[in-house]
Structure formats: structure tokens, C-alpha cells
Scaffold this active site. Structure first.
Site, PDB file in Angstrom:
ATOM      1  N   HIS A 141      -3.581  -5.003   0.788  1.00 25.98           N
ATOM      2  CA  HIS A 141      -2.805  -5.677   2.426  1.00 25.98           C
ATOM      3  C   HIS A 141      -2.870  -7.155   1.981  1.00 25.98           C
ATOM      4  O   HIS A 141      -4.024  -7.264   2.917  1.00 25.98           O
ATOM      5  CB  HIS A 141      -4.331  -5.299   3.088  1.00 25.98           C
ATOM      6  CG  HIS A 141      -3.471  -3.245   2.879  1.00 25.98           C
ATOM      7  ND1 HIS A 141      -2.739  -2.434   3.815  1.00 25.98           N
ATOM      8  CD2 HIS A 141      -3.813  -2.243   2.945  1.00 25.98           C
ATOM      9  CE1 HIS A 141      -2.566  -1.260   4.414  1.00 25.98           C
ATOM     10  NE2 HIS A 141      -3.496  -1.034   3.004  1.00 25.98           N
ATOM     11  N   GLU A 179      -1.298  -8.339   4.281  1.00 24.37           N
ATOM     12  CA  GLU A 179      -1.645  -8.810   5.594  1.00 24.37           C
ATOM     13  C   GLU A 179      -3.044  -8.928   6.085  1.00 24.37           C
ATOM     14  O   GLU A 179      -3.032  -9.272   7.390  1.00 24.37           O
ATOM     15  CB  GLU A 179      -0.672  -7.856   6.805  1.00 24.37           C
ATOM     16  CG  GLU A 179      -1.340  -6.885   6.778  1.00 24.37           C
ATOM     17  CD  GLU A 179      -1.690  -5.632   5.700  1.00 24.37           C
ATOM     18  OE1 GLU A 179      -1.708  -4.488   5.862  1.00 24.37           O
ATOM     19  OE2 GLU A 179      -0.680  -6.052   4.741  1.00 24.37           O
ATOM     20  N   CYS A 200       0.679  -1.481  -0.089  1.00 25.91           N
ATOM     21  CA  CYS A 200       0.069   0.273   0.156  1.00 25.91           C
ATOM     22  C   CYS A 200       0.789   1.596  -0.007  1.00 25.91           C
ATOM     23  O   CYS A 200       1.505   1.337  -1.413  1.00 25.91           O
ATOM     24  CB  CYS A 200      -1.012  -0.200   0.903  1.00 25.91           C
ATOM     25  SG  CYS A 200      -2.421   0.891   0.932  1.00 25.91           S
TER      26      CYS A 200
END
Length: 239
Positions: A199, A201, A103
């Protein structure tokens, strides 16, 4: 980035990073280290000790970094964090240390190499603090397409994006509205320099992070045994 945090009866400044980042590194087979803010001139020395670097999400990059003035929707600047992460990214490229931008990390890489950013766009995040999802389509023949050969649905939370792609970088994926969703340096330019606008994660797909860990293992930097050391610069929020 340092920010005020509270735990128990204490309130102090702390360098913080959402747990999703180090958990993703660990799920991908790496050993996660956090890099608190430091003097910019120490970036080369610090990166020289790493096997891989993750540039995490976070606040908006200061528009002055890419020759623009702030628009009304642009968030408050964090010059110290910008300087630190630009120094880390520059050191990783110079020393050919594998690097993954996430990002804001993708925007940092683009700005470092001379690109610009769109300061506000709609449709790439949910309500405040809530991740949205959308599809991204990898570009055939890119490093990202070798990692993600089919279109995927990804977690997303950003209101800025790449405008002019920096010279040397190659778009690796696009959203349905045409937004650049990944950037990379060709393999001949760097062993592994990849960045994604989404993202990972926040999802279950470890393939992008596993590619970084594999590149870190294969690199010339010494590692702590069978696992690769991957460090991330702390950030208090998704970017």
C-alpha cells in the site's frame, strides 16, 4: 464500492475511497479523479477519457472469478465491484492506458488475465485495521526494479496473494517468504501496466505512483495541461 457511511446527522450509501490514494496521486504530480460504480459496459468509454487508472485496495476477489470455491478465511464477495474493476482493467489494457494496481488491484489484474489467488496467508498484515511493514526485493531487469532499484520496506495489509501468475505477467518483486509482491506486463506488451501488493498510499515513497503519472503524461490520451488525470475506483477498506 458503495457502503453505508455516517456524517453529522446523516447516514447514506456513498462511494468512498481512503484519502491516502488521491493524496498520493497529488503528491506524485497528478490530478486525482474518483470513479464511482457504473455499468460495466461503460468502462471502455470512461477509460478512454483518462490518462491513467489506479485500481485500489479493498475486499477479497470472489473465488469463482478464478475457478475456485471460497475457503473459510475468504471474506464476503462483492460481485458488482469485481465486475466493475475487471471491466476497467480490461479497458485500460485494451486501450493502452497506463494502469497501476494496488493490493486488491494487483489481484484483479492477475485474475483478469487468467491467474489464481491464495485465499489466506499469514504475516502480511497487523491487527485488524493496522498496517504492518515488511521488506520486498525487486526482480532485476523488471520495470519495478528501474523504479525501485534497491530492496524497500513497505506498508502492507493483505491476507490474500497471487498463487498462479497469469500468462504474460512478470513478477516484479518478492517478499522474504517468497510471496509475489509486484506484477507487470513487459514494456513491449503495454506502455505501463504495473501492480504492487503493498500500500504505497500509506507510506512516504511516491516513486511507484510518480512512475504512473509520468507514463500518463507521456501517453497519447489528452490531459488537462501539465498534470495527468489519474482515476481510482472507490473502495472503503484496504485490501
Amino acid at each position: 464500492m458503495e457502503t453505508d457511511v455516517r456524517w453529522g446527522v446523516w447516514q447514506h450509501q456513498a462511494a468512498v475511497l481512503p484519502a491516502g490514494y488521491h493524496r498520493l496521486v497529488q503528491r506524485a504530480g497528478g490530478t486525482a479523479l474518483l470513479l464511482p460504480p457504473d455499468a460495466d459496459e461503460r468502462a471502455r468509454e470512461i477509460v478512454s477519457r483518462l490518462d491513467g487508472l489506479v485500481l485500489s485496495g479493498g475486499p477479497d476477489v470472489e473465488p469463482a472469478r478464478y475457478g475456485a470455491g471460497p475457503e473459510p478465511e475468504c471474506g464476503p464477495p462483492d460481485p458488482a465491484r469485481d465486475a466493475w474493476e475487471l471491466a476497467l482493467a480490461r479497458a485500460a489494457l485494451e486501450q493502452r492506458v497506463p494502469v497501476l494496481g494496488i493490493c486488491r488491484g494487483m489481484q484483479i489484474l492477475n485474475v483478469l488475465l487468467g491467474g489464481t489467488l491464495v485465499q489466506h496467508l499469514e504475516g502480511h498484515r497487523g491487527e485488524p485495521g493496522v498496517f504492518a511493514e515488511h521488506a520486498v526485493r525487486p526482480v532485476a531487469g523488471t520495470r519495478l526494479a528501474a523504479i525501485l532499484p534497491e530492496p524497500v520496506t513497505v506498508p502492507t495489509y493483505h491476507h490474500q496473494a497471487v498463487a498462479r501468475v497469469a500468462a504474460g505477467l512478470v513478477p516484479g518483486a518478492h517478499a522474504e517468504d517468497g510471496t509475489v509482491e509486484a506484477l507487470e506486463l513487459p514494456p513491449g506488451e503495454h506502455p505501463f501496466a504495473l501492480a504492487v501488493q503493498w500500500h504505497p498510499e500509506e507510506g512516504r515513497d511516491v516513486r511507484v505512483m510518480r512512475a504512473l503519472v509520468d507514463a500518463a503524461r507521456a501517453g497519447t490520451h489528452s490531459g488537462p495541461g501539465p498534470e495527468a488525470r489519474t482515476a481510482a475506483s472507490p473502495s472503503p477498506a484496504a485490501g
